[in-house]
Design a protein around this motif. Structure first.
Motif, short mmCIF file in Angstrom:
data_model
loop_
_atom_site.label_atom_id
_atom_site.label_comp_id
_atom_site.label_asym_id
_atom_site.label_seq_id
_atom_site.Cartn_x
_atom_site.Cartn_y
_atom_site.Cartn_z
N UNK A 27 0.91 -1.36 0.00
CA UNK A 27 -0.04 -0.03 -0.04
C UNK A 27 0.84 1.36 -0.12
N UNK A 28 1.85 1.14 0.54
CA UNK A 28 2.95 2.44 0.88
C UNK A 28 3.52 2.80 -0.28
N UNK A 29 3.66 1.69 -1.24
CA UNK A 29 4.46 1.92 -2.48
C UNK A 29 3.36 1.83 -3.79
N UNK A 31 1.27 4.66 -4.43
CA UNK A 31 0.99 5.89 -5.00
C UNK A 31 2.14 6.83 -5.44
N UNK A 32 1.71 7.72 -5.96
CA UNK A 32 2.62 9.00 -6.10
C UNK A 32 1.82 10.15 -6.00
N UNK A 33 2.51 11.39 -6.61
CA UNK A 33 1.73 12.58 -6.35
C UNK A 33 0.66 12.93 -7.09
N UNK A 35 -1.77 10.98 -7.09
CA UNK A 35 -2.72 10.52 -6.15
C UNK A 35 -3.58 9.17 -6.79
N UNK A 37 -3.51 4.86 -7.73
CA UNK A 37 -3.16 3.97 -7.01
C UNK A 37 -3.06 2.77 -7.69
N UNK A 70 11.70 6.89 -7.25
CA UNK A 70 12.38 7.65 -6.17
C UNK A 70 11.78 8.24 -4.98
N UNK A 71 11.27 9.40 -5.07
CA UNK A 71 10.67 9.74 -3.85
C UNK A 71 9.21 9.82 -4.07
N UNK A 72 8.70 9.07 -5.17
CA UNK A 72 7.17 9.13 -5.42
C UNK A 72 6.54 10.60 -5.34
N UNK A 136 13.00 19.52 -1.79
CA UNK A 136 13.40 19.37 -0.43
C UNK A 136 13.01 17.71 -0.06
N UNK A 137 12.21 17.21 -1.36
CA UNK A 137 12.02 15.68 -1.04
C UNK A 137 12.48 14.79 -2.17
N UNK A 330 -6.48 25.28 -3.55
CA UNK A 330 -7.14 24.24 -2.75
C UNK A 330 -8.52 24.80 -2.15
N UNK B 18 -2.60 14.85 -0.34
CA UNK B 18 -2.48 14.81 -1.70
C UNK B 18 -1.25 14.14 -2.33
N UNK B 19 -0.50 13.09 -1.60
CA UNK B 19 0.50 12.34 -1.63
C UNK B 19 1.80 13.10 -2.54
N UNK B 20 1.84 14.47 -1.88
CA UNK B 20 2.75 15.01 -2.65
C UNK B 20 4.19 14.59 -2.08
N UNK B 21 4.30 14.21 -0.97
CA UNK B 21 5.59 13.53 -0.50
C UNK B 21 6.43 14.64 0.26
N UNK B 24 8.20 13.81 3.51
CA UNK B 24 9.53 13.03 3.33
C UNK B 24 10.67 14.03 3.80
N UNK B 25 10.51 15.34 3.81
CA UNK B 25 11.69 16.24 4.08
C UNK B 25 11.58 16.49 5.48
N UNK B 36 8.86 4.25 3.35
CA UNK B 36 7.70 4.92 2.91
C UNK B 36 6.41 4.77 4.22
N UNK B 41 3.05 10.56 4.93
CA UNK B 41 2.32 9.92 3.63
C UNK B 41 1.94 8.45 3.74
N UNK B 42 2.81 7.75 4.20
CA UNK B 42 2.52 6.30 4.33
C UNK B 42 1.58 5.90 5.52
#
Ligand SMILES: Cc1cc2nc3c(=O)[nH]c(=O)nc-3n(C[C@H](O)[C@H](O)[C@H](O)COP(=O)(O)OP(=O)(O)OC[C@H]3O[C@@H](n4cnc5c(N)ncnc54)[C@H](O)[C@@H]3O)c2cc1C
Ligand code: SF4
Ligand code: SF4
Lengths: 459, 421
Positions: A27-29, A31-33, A35, A37, A70-72, A136-137, A330, B18-21, B24-25, B36, B41-42
């Protein structure tokens, strides 16, 4: 479900703590930005090129797809395991291997976080300019794979302009090197550039040789409010015509400004319908003069107000306005499609007018901001997916936005890549012959279609 | 049914991710573990999957949810302000409810009010499991933080004092007329381990002429129980404290412990109107001192000839709620102090309620980064505003072989105040 035999073999390659097929980890891997799945079958954390090479060999034998990650933080789904299989994450390959102050070159593993790298080189007076907003990430491997860019690109270019060489594991498991630590090099094809922006479909980057610059002494930030987007665009041209290349030239259109005003209570005159944030860098004494010169050049072009930061804190406050955009949007509507078209610099106002027209015709709010210096516009289509019909409207509007950008000689993605999110639109921009050339390349290098299948081109 | 929010109540907030990540920073646990499942986020994705029935409360989910310091660093930087620390705390309450308290955190419940284990606590050698630990009530957070069977032998911990702070001082200390009256919420750290901080607190307020009430029957704020998912304990403690702190009319409830400040000032607010009123009155000591003009009075004192280099560590429970300026204002005004800002002053020390008990290795890794920054700053002292942080900072510095000493900013402050006549 993957055969447990394959999972055992993966464990033998990378060690048992670096492999997981447990649902929580999947589940934790997933998704990415974007959104979206997609559940993988197994998550692997390799630490060396040799391990990755063996994973690719195994995957080819067993015909299991591999999805580099990478960071997803990608915006187009490049890292998503759309066909199950193996997620191969580089997050534990995070060492800076070398910073060579003599030759202004650094060597890193792909999982190093962009900003961590920048901090490390700035400590010794050096500079790595590419600055995606995700710095930053996001990882440098992901930056190379997407050829990430940021505001400083006006003056300094994008990721690929700083990559001298790579070590890459090919889709079939060979380890190759491209380029090298020299400033020049013409032996064979330029595979380094080919890998940049290939979205993890042609190879897995395992080591990156990076060009560095001397760190500029200082920078100066100014925020200018214009009475129209045309004024702002003319200002950009005027600055460049006067042989000044600022580090950044960020813009926000009137609708973006409205959102920020509404969300943050920012005080600006009502006459302001566009914003430019201009930053220049270089020697300290020369910056004040340059900022004043820019202010003089653009004054006749419908400037409502100019704010020049005198201290780093004031500069930070100006940038804070730009950074508050995402959160402010938003508040307008919960869901957004964030497109990143790019048009020739001079065509920005025409493009914005076109987008405004599309927005009004479909009745969906669209706001634009981005990098005026290079014509890269972030077109944000704001909807509420819970309202029936909104999503369809948004998708039609997106297609028209892309067509509009292409008609002006632009492109549908300046930074974020194609992944799965924009794959359906590729025929709008790329001719069948060009597409065939690219697909032939992919097929030759990845005969079993193992590495990141279904990305960029729909299968 | 607990009055504290259920996981279900956070559905909207979970969907806001929004799962931006970006987290993580900022997540210290992710920084150490690079997985993760350990980042906000996780954890939010897992909490969402539990709510949707996609996954049950299986071992791996429990493990990931236990890997959270509840420090709020993620939320402070999250573009959508997703309150991961609250979501994780709510998930832990659900785990405790469905699986029994002991299933989360390998035995927290066992320490709560179970006499047999209490004996074991007293018998295990070294560290906190000192005979004096018997003086600490069963519902004190200290017991959650240091259940003896889980405490490593190489950990530096302050001893439990023979006579707790609140037994040493009168319940009311009259100040000057016209000055406010405050209740001093001491918390367990000051009461049982660091009474000197309590003495310093009283001295500082005496200097200003403030009337201080130190209710004898106040209890643990309950934050460690929040961390453990022990909903009922949190509510019981809150009720005790509400009664103790509102018996006499006071203008403010003042704390010198960041965690207690967050416990009463934030967590209680969910429990009802009375609690909200209490939360609204709760104030950190340095915010109080700045508000009452102390920096100006300090600035008037002559600067010392030789000054000590001091840096400041931001406790998460103050930083994430915007309290960073006031302690620095005081520190900079001290005549004997040369203030230096260290890199990463605002990153978590790694203690995290009950976290460090169950994940001491990760906690040490997070602490090691902090210790390296302290050393690099060249400071002889690292001042902060939370007994828990002091303990963890000192332990981290000791492990790193550093020389700096962790102190409460109040101790530095009172050293600068003129002696009483
Ligand atoms: C808030 C936010 C702001 C952003 N701002 C910008 C911006 O200003 N400019 C910009 O360009 N982008 C931006 N992005 C997009 C994204 O951060 C970039 O595309 C970034 O480069 C992705 O890096 P990553 O490590 O997260 O890669 P991932 O998302 O994990 O992967 C991206 C792609 O790279 C591939 N990949 C990853 N590592 C490797 C490797 N070692 N070898 C081969 N392939 C690999 C993956 O398969 C995938 O196709 C933003 C994203 C967010 C969430
Ligand atoms: S920063 Fe916030 S929105 Fe972004 S992934 Fe983390 S929790 Fe989600
Ligand atoms: S509260 Fe702290 S430890 Fe927990 S997810 Fe957020 S940043 Fe990480």
């Amino acid at each position: 479900m993957l055969d447990s035999r394959i999972i055992d073999q993966l464990r033998q390659i990378v060690g048992k703590d670096q492999v997981s097929a447990e649902k929580a980890d999947l589940i934790c891997y997933s998704y990415d930005a974007t959104q979206q799945k997609f559940m993988p079958d197994v998550v692997v954390h390799p630490q060396t090129s040799e391990q990755i090479s063996r994973i690719m060999r195994l995957a080819n034998t067993e015909k299991v797809p591999v999805f580099p990650r990478g960071a997803g933080s990608g915006f187009t789904g490049g890292s998503l395991p759309t066909k199950g299989g193996i997620v191969l994450t580089t997050e534990r390959m995070d060492k800076i291997l070398e910073i060579d102050e003599e030759n202004l070159v650094a060597v890193v593993q792909p999982g190093v976080v962009t900003e961590q790298f920048q901090i490390a080189v700035e400590k010794v007076g050096l500079f790595y300019p590419p600055d995606p907003a995700s710095l930053k990430f996001s990882t440098l491997g992901g930056n190379v794979a997407e050829c990430a860019g940021g505001p400083r690109c006006v003056k300094y270019g994008v990721t690929k302009d700083y990559i001298l060489g790579l070590e890459v594991v090919t889709p079939t498991g060979d380890i190759i090197t491209t380029g090298g630590p020299t400033m020049k090099g013409v032996v064979g094809y330029d595979l380094t550039k080919l890998m940049c922006g290939s979205e993890g479909t042609l190879g897995i980057v395992t080591r990156i040789v990076i060009k560095l610059l001397p760190l500029p002494e200082a920078k100066k930030t100014m925020l200018v409010l214009f009475d129209s987007i045309d004024g702002a665009a003319r200002a950009v041209s005027a600055i460049v015509r006067n042989k000044i290349i600022p580090t950044t030239l960020e813009f926000m259109d009137g609708r973006t400004l409205d959102c920020v005003k509404q969300a943050t209570g920012l005080q600006v005159p009502d006459a302001a319908r566009a914003v430019l944030i201009i930053e220049v860098d270089g020697d300290r004494e020369f910056l004040d003069k340059q900022a004043r010169r820019i202010a003089d050049i653009i004054q006749p072009l419908g400037v409502v107000e100019t704010r020049i930061a005198e201290t780093p804190e004031e500069s930070e406050a100006l940038w804070q306005i730009r950074r508050s955009v995402s959160a402010s949007l938003r508040k307008v509507n919960p869901d957004k499609y964030n497109e990143d078209i790019c048009v020739p610099r001079s065509k920005v106002p025409e493009m914005i007018r076109k987008v405004d027209e599309i927005s009004d015709r479909y009745g969906v709010p669209i706001v634009n901001f981005g990098h005026a210096g290079d014509g890269n516009i972030h077109v944000n289509i704001m909807i509420d997916k819970k309202i029936p019909g909104e999503q369809e409207k948004a998708e039609k509007a997106i297609k028209e936005v892309f067509e509009g950008a292409l008609a002006l000689g632009g492109t549908m993605s300046g930074e974020h890549g194609i992944g799965i999110a924009k794959a359906p639109y590729i025929p709008l921009e790329i001719t069948p012959e060009t597409a065939l050339y690219m697909k032939t390349l992919k097929k030759a290098l990845d005969p079993n279609n193992i590495l990141n299948p279904g990305k960029i081109f729909l299968d | 049914m607990s009055k504290l929010k259920d996981l279900e109540d956070y559905r909207e907030e979970i969907n806001q991710c929004v799962k931006c990540g970006a987290c993580r920073a900022h997540c210290p646990v992710f920084g150490a573990e690079k997985h993760e499942g350990r980042v906000a986020r996780g954890k939010v994705a897992l909490a969402g999957a539990v709510l949707d029935g996609e996954i049950g409360l299986e071992a791996k989910v429990l493990e990931d949810l236990s890997q959270c310091l509840l420090c709020g660093s993620c939320c402070a930087q999250c573009p959508n302000k997703v309150p991961t620390e609250e979501i994780v705390a709510a998930a832990r309450r659900r785990i405790a409810e469905e699986k029994g308290l002991s299933s989360f955190g390998k035995g927290v419940a066992a320490v709560l009010g179970r006499p047999k284990l209490m004996d074991l606590l007293a018998k295990t050698g070294g560290t906190l499991s000192h005979l004096l630990f018997k003086k600490v009530p069963e519902n004190s957070g200290l017991r959650l933080r240091f259940p003896a069977p889980y405490i490593d032998a190489d950990r530096t911990l302050p001893p439990i004092v023979a006579k707790p702070f609140r037994e040493r001082v009168p319940e009311v200390i009259e100040g000057k007329p016209g000055m406010p009256t405050v209740a001093f919420f001491t918390g367990c750290g000051i009461n049982y381990m660091y009474p000197a901080i309590g003495e310093a607190f009283l001295k500082a307020l005496k200097f200003l002429g403030v009337t201080v009430i130190i209710p004898k029957d106040q209890a643990c704020c309950g934050l460690p129980a929040v961390s453990a998912g022990a909903a009922q304990t949190v509510e019981d403690l809150a009720a005790l404290n509400l009664a103790a702190l509102t018996r006499r009319p006071v203008d403010y409830v003042v704390t010198a412990c960041a965690s207690c400040n967050a416990g009463i000032g934030k967590i209680y607010a969910d429990l009802g109107d009375d609690y909200q009123a209490l939360a609204a009155k709760t104030m950190d000591i340095f915010v109080f001192l700045v508000k009452h003009g102390l920096p100006e009075q300090l600035a008037a004192l002559p600067k010392a000839a030789t000054r000590t280099k001091v840096t400041y560590h931001d406790p998460c429970h103050l930083r994430t709620r915007g309290i960073t300026k006031e302690p620095r204002q005081i520190l900079k005004a001290l005549p004997q102090v040369e203030f230096v800002e260290m890199a990463g002053a605002g990153t978590c020390c790694g203690l995290g309620g009950t976290y460090s008990v169950y994940h001491y290795d990760t906690s040490k890794q997070i602490g090691a980064k902090k210790a390296a920054n302290i050393t690099a700053s060249g400071a002889e002292l690292v001042a902060t505003d939370c007994p828990g942080c002091i303990m963890q900072l000192q332990d981290s510095i000791n492990h790193a072989g550093g020389k700096a000493q962790a102190v409460h900013l109040l101790e530095l402050l009172v050293a600068a105040l003129p002696d009483e006549k």
